[in-house]
Design a protein around this motif. Structure first.
Motif, PDB file in Angstrom:
ATOM      1  N   ALA A 181       0.831  -1.205   0.000  1.00 60.12           N
ATOM      2  CA  ALA A 181       0.000   0.000   0.000  1.00 60.12           C
ATOM      3  C   ALA A 181       0.866   1.255   0.000  1.00 60.12           C
ATOM      4  CB  ALA A 181      -0.935  -0.009   1.210  1.00 60.12           C
ATOM      5  N   ASP A 182       1.982   1.213   0.732  1.00 54.29           N
ATOM      6  CA  ASP A 182       2.895   2.367   0.739  1.00 54.29           C
ATOM      7  C   ASP A 182       3.581   2.540  -0.617  1.00 54.29           C
ATOM      8  OD1 ASP A 182       2.320   2.907   3.387  1.00 54.29           O
ATOM      9  OD2 ASP A 182       4.042   1.775   4.153  1.00 54.29           O
ATOM     10  N   ALA A 183       3.887   1.423  -1.268  1.00 55.44           N
ATOM     11  CA  ALA A 183       4.591   1.470  -2.547  1.00 55.44           C
ATOM     12  C   ALA A 183       3.652   1.741  -3.713  1.00 55.44           C
ATOM     13  CB  ALA A 183       5.332   0.151  -2.781  1.00 55.44           C
ATOM     14  N   TRP A 184       2.347   1.637  -3.488  1.00 53.86           N
ATOM     15  CA  TRP A 184       1.325   1.852  -4.518  1.00 53.86           C
ATOM     16  C   TRP A 184       0.306   2.820  -3.924  1.00 53.86           C
ATOM     17  CZ3 TRP A 184       1.465  -0.308  -9.388  1.00 53.86           C
ATOM     18  CH2 TRP A 184       0.296  -0.263 -10.156  1.00 53.86           C
ATOM     19  N   PRO A 185       0.690   4.068  -3.709  1.00 54.54           N
ATOM     20  CA  PRO A 185      -0.120   4.965  -2.881  1.00 54.54           C
ATOM     21  C   PRO A 185      -1.367   5.479  -3.577  1.00 54.54           C
ATOM     22  CG  PRO A 185       1.750   6.129  -3.787  1.00 54.54           C
ATOM     23  CD  PRO A 185       1.922   4.693  -4.197  1.00 54.54           C
ATOM     24  N   ALA A 186      -2.452   5.488  -2.844  1.00 54.27           N
ATOM     25  CA  ALA A 186      -3.696   6.089  -3.328  1.00 54.27           C
ATOM     26  C   ALA A 186      -3.606   7.609  -3.204  1.00 54.27           C
ATOM     27  CB  ALA A 186      -4.880   5.562  -2.529  1.00 54.27           C
ATOM     28  N   GLN A 187      -4.480   8.307  -3.925  1.00 56.67           N
ATOM     29  CA  GLN A 187      -4.521   9.759  -3.793  1.00 56.67           C
ATOM     30  C   GLN A 187      -5.029  10.171  -2.415  1.00 56.67           C
ATOM     31  OE1 GLN A 187      -6.825  10.242  -7.549  1.00 56.67           O
ATOM     32  NE2 GLN A 187      -5.375  11.889  -7.999  1.00 56.67           N
ATOM     33  N   VAL A 188      -5.981   9.382  -1.895  1.00 55.29           N
ATOM     34  CA  VAL A 188      -6.500   9.593  -0.542  1.00 55.29           C
ATOM     35  C   VAL A 188      -6.280   8.306   0.226  1.00 55.29           C
ATOM     36  CG1 VAL A 188      -8.502  10.191   0.860  1.00 55.29           C
ATOM     37  CG2 VAL A 188      -8.273  11.143  -1.455  1.00 55.29           C
ATOM     38  N   ASP A 189      -5.692   8.393   1.398  1.00 51.85           N
ATOM     39  CA  ASP A 189      -5.397   7.218   2.221  1.00 51.85           C
ATOM     40  C   ASP A 189      -5.637   7.615   3.674  1.00 51.85           C
ATOM     41  OD1 ASP A 189      -4.243   5.101   3.683  1.00 51.85           O
ATOM     42  OD2 ASP A 189      -2.762   4.713   2.114  1.00 51.85           O
ATOM     43  N   GLU A 190      -6.751   7.134   4.246  1.00 51.30           N
ATOM     44  CA  GLU A 190      -7.137   7.512   5.607  1.00 51.30           C
ATOM     45  C   GLU A 190      -7.171   6.277   6.494  1.00 51.30           C
ATOM     46  OE1 GLU A 190     -10.849   9.569   5.524  1.00 51.30           O
ATOM     47  OE2 GLU A 190     -10.094  11.196   4.240  1.00 51.30           O
ATOM     48  N   PRO A 191      -6.662   6.384   7.717  1.00 52.14           N
ATOM     49  CA  PRO A 191      -6.681   5.230   8.615  1.00 52.14           C
ATOM     50  C   PRO A 191      -8.064   4.998   9.219  1.00 52.14           C
ATOM     51  CG  PRO A 191      -5.748   7.121   9.747  1.00 52.14           C
ATOM     52  CD  PRO A 191      -5.993   7.557   8.319  1.00 52.14           C
ATOM     53  N   LEU A 192      -8.387   3.748   9.414  1.00 56.28           N
ATOM     54  CA  LEU A 192      -9.545   3.333  10.199  1.00 56.28           C
ATOM     55  C   LEU A 192      -9.017   2.268  11.156  1.00 56.28           C
ATOM     56  CD1 LEU A 192     -12.643   3.530  10.671  1.00 56.28           C
ATOM     57  CD2 LEU A 192     -12.871   1.567   9.128  1.00 56.28           C
ATOM     58  N   GLY A 193      -8.491   2.702  12.282  1.00 58.20           N
ATOM     59  CA  GLY A 193      -7.751   1.782  13.132  1.00 58.20           C
ATOM     60  C   GLY A 193      -6.557   1.260  12.345  1.00 58.20           C
ATOM     61  N   GLY A 194      -6.451  -0.073  12.219  1.00 59.17           N
ATOM     62  CA  GLY A 194      -5.385  -0.672  11.422  1.00 59.17           C
ATOM     63  C   GLY A 194      -5.745  -0.856   9.966  1.00 59.17           C
ATOM     64  N   TRP A 195      -6.957  -0.482   9.571  1.00 58.65           N
ATOM     65  CA  TRP A 195      -7.360  -0.535   8.163  1.00 58.65           C
ATOM     66  C   TRP A 195      -6.934   0.761   7.474  1.00 58.65           C
ATOM     67  CZ3 TRP A 195     -12.949  -2.811   7.330  1.00 58.65           C
ATOM     68  CH2 TRP A 195     -13.005  -4.097   7.890  1.00 58.65           C
ATOM     69  N   ARG A 196      -6.961   0.731   6.124  1.00 59.43           N
ATOM     70  CA  ARG A 196      -6.662   1.918   5.338  1.00 59.43           C
ATOM     71  C   ARG A 196      -7.750   2.117   4.293  1.00 59.43           C
ATOM     72  NH1 ARG A 196      -0.114   1.569   4.479  1.00 59.43           N
ATOM     73  NH2 ARG A 196      -0.516   3.398   3.173  1.00 59.43           N
ATOM     74  N   LEU A 197      -8.377   3.273   4.324  1.00 61.79           N
ATOM     75  CA  LEU A 197      -9.421   3.627   3.364  1.00 61.79           C
ATOM     76  C   LEU A 197      -8.758   4.397   2.231  1.00 61.79           C
ATOM     77  CD1 LEU A 197     -12.136   4.869   5.903  1.00 61.79           C
ATOM     78  CD2 LEU A 197     -11.697   2.535   5.095  1.00 61.79           C
ATOM     79  N   ARG A 198      -8.902   3.884   0.990  1.00 63.25           N
ATOM     80  CA  ARG A 198      -8.125   4.431  -0.127  1.00 63.25           C
ATOM     81  C   ARG A 198      -9.027   4.777  -1.313  1.00 63.25           C
ATOM     82  NH1 ARG A 198      -4.049  -0.594  -0.643  1.00 63.25           N
ATOM     83  NH2 ARG A 198      -6.090  -1.618  -0.663  1.00 63.25           N
ATOM     84  N   ALA A 199      -8.657   5.856  -1.993  1.00 61.58           N
ATOM     85  CA  ALA A 199      -9.367   6.261  -3.207  1.00 61.58           C
ATOM     86  C   ALA A 199      -8.382   6.902  -4.170  1.00 61.58           C
ATOM     87  CB  ALA A 199     -10.494   7.233  -2.888  1.00 61.58           C
ATOM     88  N   ALA A 200      -8.578   6.609  -5.477  1.00 62.47           N
ATOM     89  CA  ALA A 200      -7.706   7.190  -6.511  1.00 62.47           C
ATOM     90  C   ALA A 200      -8.456   7.260  -7.831  1.00 62.47           C
ATOM     91  CB  ALA A 200      -6.420   6.398  -6.655  1.00 62.47           C
ATOM     92  N   GLY A 201      -9.638   7.821  -7.805  1.00 68.45           N
ATOM     93  CA  GLY A 201     -10.379   8.047  -9.043  1.00 68.45           C
ATOM     94  C   GLY A 201     -10.723   6.801  -9.820  1.00 68.45           C
ATOM     95  N   GLY A 202     -10.734   5.653  -9.158  1.00 69.95           N
ATOM     96  CA  GLY A 202     -11.077   4.404  -9.833  1.00 69.95           C
ATOM     97  C   GLY A 202      -9.917   3.709 -10.514  1.00 69.95           C
ATOM     98  N   PHE A 203      -8.693   4.264 -10.424  1.00 68.69           N
ATOM     99  CA  PHE A 203      -7.536   3.635 -11.070  1.00 68.69           C
ATOM    100  C   PHE A 203      -7.003   2.521 -10.185  1.00 68.69           C
ATOM    101  CE2 PHE A 203      -2.862   3.423 -11.724  1.00 68.69           C
ATOM    102  CZ  PHE A 203      -2.866   2.960 -13.037  1.00 68.69           C
ATOM    103  N   THR A 204      -7.249   1.316 -10.569  1.00 67.65           N
ATOM    104  CA  THR A 204      -6.854   0.042  -9.942  1.00 67.65           C
ATOM    105  C   THR A 204      -7.640  -0.248  -8.671  1.00 67.65           C
ATOM    106  OG1 THR A 204      -5.011   0.719  -8.474  1.00 67.65           O
ATOM    107  CG2 THR A 204      -4.503   0.351 -10.816  1.00 67.65           C
ATOM    108  N   GLY A 205      -7.851  -1.551  -8.439  1.00 67.27           N
ATOM    109  CA  GLY A 205      -8.553  -1.973  -7.237  1.00 67.27           C
ATOM    110  C   GLY A 205      -7.767  -1.670  -5.980  1.00 67.27           C
ATOM    111  N   ARG A 206      -6.458  -1.864  -6.034  1.00 71.26           N
ATOM    112  CA  ARG A 206      -5.632  -1.665  -4.846  1.00 71.26           C
ATOM    113  C   ARG A 206      -5.753  -0.253  -4.304  1.00 71.26           C
ATOM    114  NH1 ARG A 206       0.348  -3.289  -5.994  1.00 71.26           N
ATOM    115  NH2 ARG A 206      -0.628  -3.902  -7.945  1.00 71.26           N
ATOM    116  N   ALA A 207      -5.789   0.749  -5.194  1.00 72.90           N
ATOM    117  CA  ALA A 207      -5.814   2.140  -4.760  1.00 72.90           C
ATOM    118  C   ALA A 207      -7.228   2.648  -4.510  1.00 72.90           C
ATOM    119  CB  ALA A 207      -5.129   3.028  -5.801  1.00 72.90           C
ATOM    120  N   ASN A 208      -8.238   1.798  -4.676  1.00 66.81           N
ATOM    121  CA  ASN A 208      -9.633   2.219  -4.509  1.00 66.81           C
ATOM    122  C   ASN A 208     -10.417   1.221  -3.667  1.00 66.81           C
ATOM    123  OD1 ASN A 208     -10.198   4.715  -6.454  1.00 66.81           O
ATOM    124  ND2 ASN A 208      -8.738   3.338  -7.457  1.00 66.81           N
ATOM    125  N   SER A 209      -9.740   0.679  -2.652  1.00 67.19           N
ATOM    126  CA  SER A 209     -10.387  -0.269  -1.756  1.00 67.19           C
ATOM    127  C   SER A 209      -9.864  -0.045  -0.352  1.00 67.19           C
ATOM    128  CB  SER A 209     -10.080  -1.706  -2.201  1.00 67.19           C
ATOM    129  OG  SER A 209      -8.683  -1.945  -2.204  1.00 67.19           O
TER     130      SER A 209
END
Length: 273
Positions: free
Chosen positions: A12-40
């Motif tokens: 996740a650090d090496a493939w960073p989303a445009q928005v990356d917010e913590p939810l405890g130990g989870w990470r909420l990610r968004a990047a305009g729909g580009f790839t599942g990894r950056a938008n899940s």
């Protein structure tokens, strides 16, 4: 033993989303729909909430950023085992494949070799009269660059100019290296490497159809691996669709073995709309 959560956090650090917010130990990610990894939502560790509340937060975040709610979970983890009873299902129609094998291997595969015309010590260094290699007999030149070229973009995302989201994801994180094989006519192969937490994430490996079966993928793996070692990586991570038999065979031959798998999940009915 490297744990699956450590690998997924590093990826996740090496493939960073445009928005990356913590939810405890989870990470909420968004990047305009580009790839599942950056938008899940990356669901490793403890979200700090009951699972049902954490899943509702995933949906709320997705709606705020105009993407579909989606969760990335390690297969057979406690979180994944609970998802069906809470109304979530696997994203079996995910374009890149939803059964993803995470492979580990040596940063520099022992039987992958940079073409002889290229000194591995020069990979990633600014070219000078002394370090610019001549093309090999097949006309190939292997380099790891600090910035992606138009040819690199063309091979890895299908256009010489990426979208803002693609540029943010693929040039973010770091350090990042852009491996290319060039020759007469332009870019023949490309790959992306990024180092995080001592791990080298290799992604977007692509070879032009006219230049396949010439050893270019192996040459790029050696080049990006050498670059990764110089940036502190000891182990390489690859993420490959489990049904991509050709890629799996290539990587197995380079010493990679499956560590774990992950899948994407989506709510059967999005009650937060």
């Amino acid at each position: 033993m490297i744990s699956a959560p450590r690998i997924e956090r590093a990826c996740a650090d090496a493939w960073p989303a445009q928005v990356d917010e913590p939810l405890g130990g989870w990470r909420l990610r968004a990047a305009g729909g580009f790839t599942g990894r950056a938008n899940s939502a990356l669901a490793v560790d403890d979200p700090g909430l009951p699972l049902s509340d954490a899943l509702a937060a995933v949906c709320d975040f997705a709606h705020q950023h105009a993407i579909s709610p989606m969760l990335q979970a390690v297969q057979n983890s406690p979180v994944e085992r609970d998802l069906p009873r809470l109304g979530w299902r696997p994203c079996d129609g995910h374009a890149a494949g939803n059964d993803v094998a995470v492979l580990l291997g040596p940063a520099v595969p022992p039987d992958a070799a940079v073409p002889p015309a290229v000194d591995p010590r020069d990979i990633g260094r600014p070219p000078t009269d002394e370090t610019v290699p001549d093309a090999d007999p097949a006309g190939h030149r292997v380099e790891v660059l600090e910035e992606p070229t138009a040819g690199w973009w063309e091979l890895t995302v299908g256009a010489p100019e990426p979208t803002d989201a693609a540029r943010a994801v693929l040039t973010g994180g770091g350090p990042v290296g852009y491996g290319v094989v060039t020759g007469p006519g332009g870019t023949r192969a490309a790959v992306r490497g990024a180092v995080a937490d001592g791990l080298l994430l290799v992604a977007r490996l692509a070879v032009h159809p006219e230049h396949r079966r010439q050893g270019l993928a192996r040459a790029l793996m050696a080049a990006i691996g050498t670059w990764g070692v110089r940036h502190g990586a000891e182990t390489c991570v690859l993420q490959v669709a489990a049904d991509n038999t050709a890629a799996l065979a290539l990587y197995e031959g380079l010493g990679f073995r499956e560590h774990h798998r992950y899948r994407y999940w989506t709510p059967c009915e999005d009650r937060t709309l």
